[in-house]
Design a protein around this motif. Structure first.
Motif, short mmCIF file in Angstrom:
data_model
loop_
_atom_site.label_atom_id
_atom_site.label_comp_id
_atom_site.label_asym_id
_atom_site.label_seq_id
_atom_site.Cartn_x
_atom_site.Cartn_y
_atom_site.Cartn_z
N LYS A 178 -63.26 42.58 33.02
CA LYS A 178 -62.22 41.67 33.49
C LYS A 178 -62.75 40.24 33.65
N PRO A 179 -61.93 39.24 33.39
CA PRO A 179 -62.28 37.85 33.71
C PRO A 179 -61.95 37.54 35.16
N SER A 180 -62.16 36.29 35.54
CA SER A 180 -61.83 35.84 36.91
C SER A 180 -60.70 34.82 36.83
N LEU A 181 -59.84 34.85 37.83
CA LEU A 181 -58.69 33.94 37.90
C LEU A 181 -58.74 33.18 39.21
N SER A 182 -58.60 31.87 39.14
CA SER A 182 -58.64 31.01 40.33
C SER A 182 -57.60 29.91 40.18
N SER A 183 -57.25 29.33 41.32
CA SER A 183 -56.29 28.23 41.35
C SER A 183 -57.02 26.95 41.72
N MET A 184 -56.95 25.95 40.87
CA MET A 184 -57.57 24.67 41.15
C MET A 184 -56.74 23.84 42.11
N SER A 185 -55.53 24.28 42.40
CA SER A 185 -54.64 23.58 43.32
C SER A 185 -54.49 24.30 44.65
N GLY A 186 -55.20 25.42 44.82
CA GLY A 186 -55.05 26.20 46.03
C GLY A 186 -53.98 27.27 45.85
N THR A 187 -54.02 28.26 46.70
CA THR A 187 -53.06 29.36 46.60
C THR A 187 -51.79 29.12 47.41
N VAL A 188 -51.77 28.09 48.24
CA VAL A 188 -50.58 27.71 49.00
C VAL A 188 -50.23 26.27 48.63
N VAL A 189 -49.09 26.06 47.98
CA VAL A 189 -48.70 24.73 47.51
C VAL A 189 -47.29 24.43 47.99
N THR A 190 -46.95 23.16 47.95
CA THR A 190 -45.62 22.71 48.35
C THR A 190 -44.72 22.63 47.12
N SER A 191 -43.48 23.00 47.30
CA SER A 191 -42.51 22.95 46.21
C SER A 191 -42.45 21.54 45.63
N GLY A 192 -42.47 21.47 44.30
CA GLY A 192 -42.44 20.18 43.61
C GLY A 192 -43.81 19.71 43.14
N ASN A 193 -44.88 20.32 43.63
CA ASN A 193 -46.22 19.94 43.19
C ASN A 193 -46.61 20.70 41.93
N ASN A 194 -47.68 20.22 41.28
CA ASN A 194 -48.19 20.86 40.08
C ASN A 194 -49.29 21.85 40.45
N VAL A 195 -49.39 22.91 39.66
CA VAL A 195 -50.38 23.97 39.89
C VAL A 195 -51.15 24.20 38.60
N THR A 196 -52.46 24.37 38.74
CA THR A 196 -53.33 24.66 37.60
C THR A 196 -54.13 25.91 37.90
N LEU A 197 -53.95 26.95 37.07
CA LEU A 197 -54.70 28.19 37.19
C LEU A 197 -55.77 28.23 36.09
N GLN A 198 -56.94 28.75 36.44
CA GLN A 198 -58.07 28.79 35.52
C GLN A 198 -58.57 30.22 35.37
N CYS A 199 -58.70 30.66 34.10
CA CYS A 199 -59.22 31.99 33.78
C CYS A 199 -60.58 31.80 33.10
N PHE A 200 -61.59 32.54 33.57
CA PHE A 200 -62.97 32.34 33.08
C PHE A 200 -63.64 33.69 32.88
N SER A 201 -64.53 33.75 31.86
CA SER A 201 -65.29 34.97 31.59
C SER A 201 -66.59 34.60 30.88
N ARG A 202 -67.63 35.38 31.14
CA ARG A 202 -68.90 35.22 30.43
C ARG A 202 -68.82 35.78 29.02
N ILE A 203 -67.83 36.61 28.77
CA ILE A 203 -67.61 37.14 27.42
C ILE A 203 -66.96 36.04 26.58
N GLY A 204 -67.32 36.01 25.32
CA GLY A 204 -66.81 34.94 24.46
C GLY A 204 -65.40 35.17 23.95
N PHE A 205 -64.44 35.39 24.86
CA PHE A 205 -63.05 35.58 24.44
C PHE A 205 -62.54 34.32 23.75
N GLN A 206 -61.71 34.55 22.74
CA GLN A 206 -61.11 33.42 22.02
C GLN A 206 -59.77 33.00 22.59
#
Length: 341
Positions: free
Chosen positions: A123-151
């Motif tokens: 499995k890869p890892s999933l994190s939020s660069m904007s935090g897990t609690v945001v206010t309506s109307g704001n932008n959210v960026t989620l990041q998925c990362f792995s040591r495996i060379g997935f394309q």
């Protein structure tokens, strides 16, 4: 009245379908997978094609991208409308569609069913660069990362099969990652997210799911305090005043510092002179000489010495009588020297 309306709607729909069938057009069926379209490796799955009751035959087939029409592979034909897969394998993944026959006509194709096999890679890892609690109307960026060379990485949302985002990966920190952007989120985008990794040669063979990420979207304050925009000229004027204040205050601080040093110098100088004068006066005072064995001290200036004569009279025994005419013996005298201070 509440009973009449559904009957009218049903008759209208049935009449429309009959008219379409007479004209050679049949509505598409609905294709689904049970228990779901994302199946673990070696687990069973059933594909179901749902058409109208009057359907006489069904066809279920796979399609290969990017040219599905030329790559169709018929899997089921006849009155059965289900396809049972006992063990999920990589060669059973892909796009599935179906159709049905009614009144001598074939319906249009159903929407595509993406059948995915999970659990082939770590499995890869999933994190939020904007935090897990945001206010309506704001932008959210989620990041998925792995040591495996997935394309590629795939982002999904729980209880929302239609929400599936696929993003090509980029190299990052000795691994691969992908970022998923959601602009101006609302409460409908709150929920549980997971991501998966995949390779281009097998786009429907995914890794294990990442740990779930719970995104909470809170409503913005209903009546925020308005902030009056600052005029650019007023801002420049304030900055100019602050600059002038700094230029004026710096020389004044230097002058005050010099005056402080001068005051400190004079105070130290005054204390030094006072201490010097006290030492000089102490040296000028005469030293006292203590007398030895009760005798008079060494001879001093006659003006500083005073002599006193002390006479001693010894009483005699006898009665009182007239004064004697005999000469009196010489009386002894002693002298004591006194020093006046």
């Amino acid at each position: 009245m509440p009973v009449v309306l559904p009957i009218v709607l049903y008759l209208g729909l049935h009449l429309a379908q009959s008219t379409q069938a007479q004209n050679g057009y049949l509505p598409p069926p609905v294709i689904t997978a049970q228990p779901g379209s994302m199946v673990l490796n070696n687990k069973p799955v059933t594909i179901l094609c749902q058409g109208p009751p009057e359907a006489a035959a069904y066809e279920i087939h796979t399609e290969e991208e990017p040219e599905p029409r030329a790559g169709r592979k018929l899997l089921v034909a006849g009155k059965t409308r289900t396809l049972y897969i006992q063990e999920m394998k990589p060669d059973r993944t892909g796009l599935y569609r179906c159709s049905y026959q009614s009144g001598g006509h074939w319906s249009s194709l159903s929407d595509s069913l993406h059948l995915v096999m999970m659990g082939s890679y770590d499995k890869p890892s999933l994190s939020s660069m904007s935090g897990t609690v945001v206010t309506s109307g704001n932008n959210v960026t989620l990041q998925c990362f792995s040591r495996i060379g997935f394309q590629a990485f795939i982002l999904t949302k729980q209880d929302a099969p239609q929400f599936t985002k696929r993003q090509s990966s980029t190299a990052q920190d000795k691994g691969q990652q992908a970022t998923f952007h959601m602009d101006r989120v609302t409460s409908t985008q709150a929920g549980t997210y997971r991501c998966y990794g995949a390779f281009s040669k097998d786009p429907y063979v995914w890794s294990h799911a990442s740990d779930p990420l719970q995104l909470e979207v809170r409503e913005a304050p209903s009546d925020p305090t308005p902030v009056e925009p600052k005029h650019p000229q007023a801002t420049d004027h304030n900055q100019t005043q602050n600059h002038h204040g700094i230029l004026i205050g710096f020389p004044v601080a230097i002058v005050l510092l010099l005056l402080l040093f001068l005051l400190l110098f004079f105070i130290l100088r005054h204390r030094h002179r006072k201490a010097k004068n006290n030492a000089t006066e102490a040296k000028r005072q005469p030293q006292e000489v203590e007398p030895m064995n009760g005798l008079a001290s060494e001879a001093r200036d006659p003006q500083d010495v005073t002599y006193f004569q002390v006479a001693f009279n010894a009483p005699t025994h006898g009665t009182a009588s007239a004064p004697s005419l005999l000469p009196k013996p010489a009386q002894a005298s002693e002298y004591a020297t006194l020093m006046l201070r």
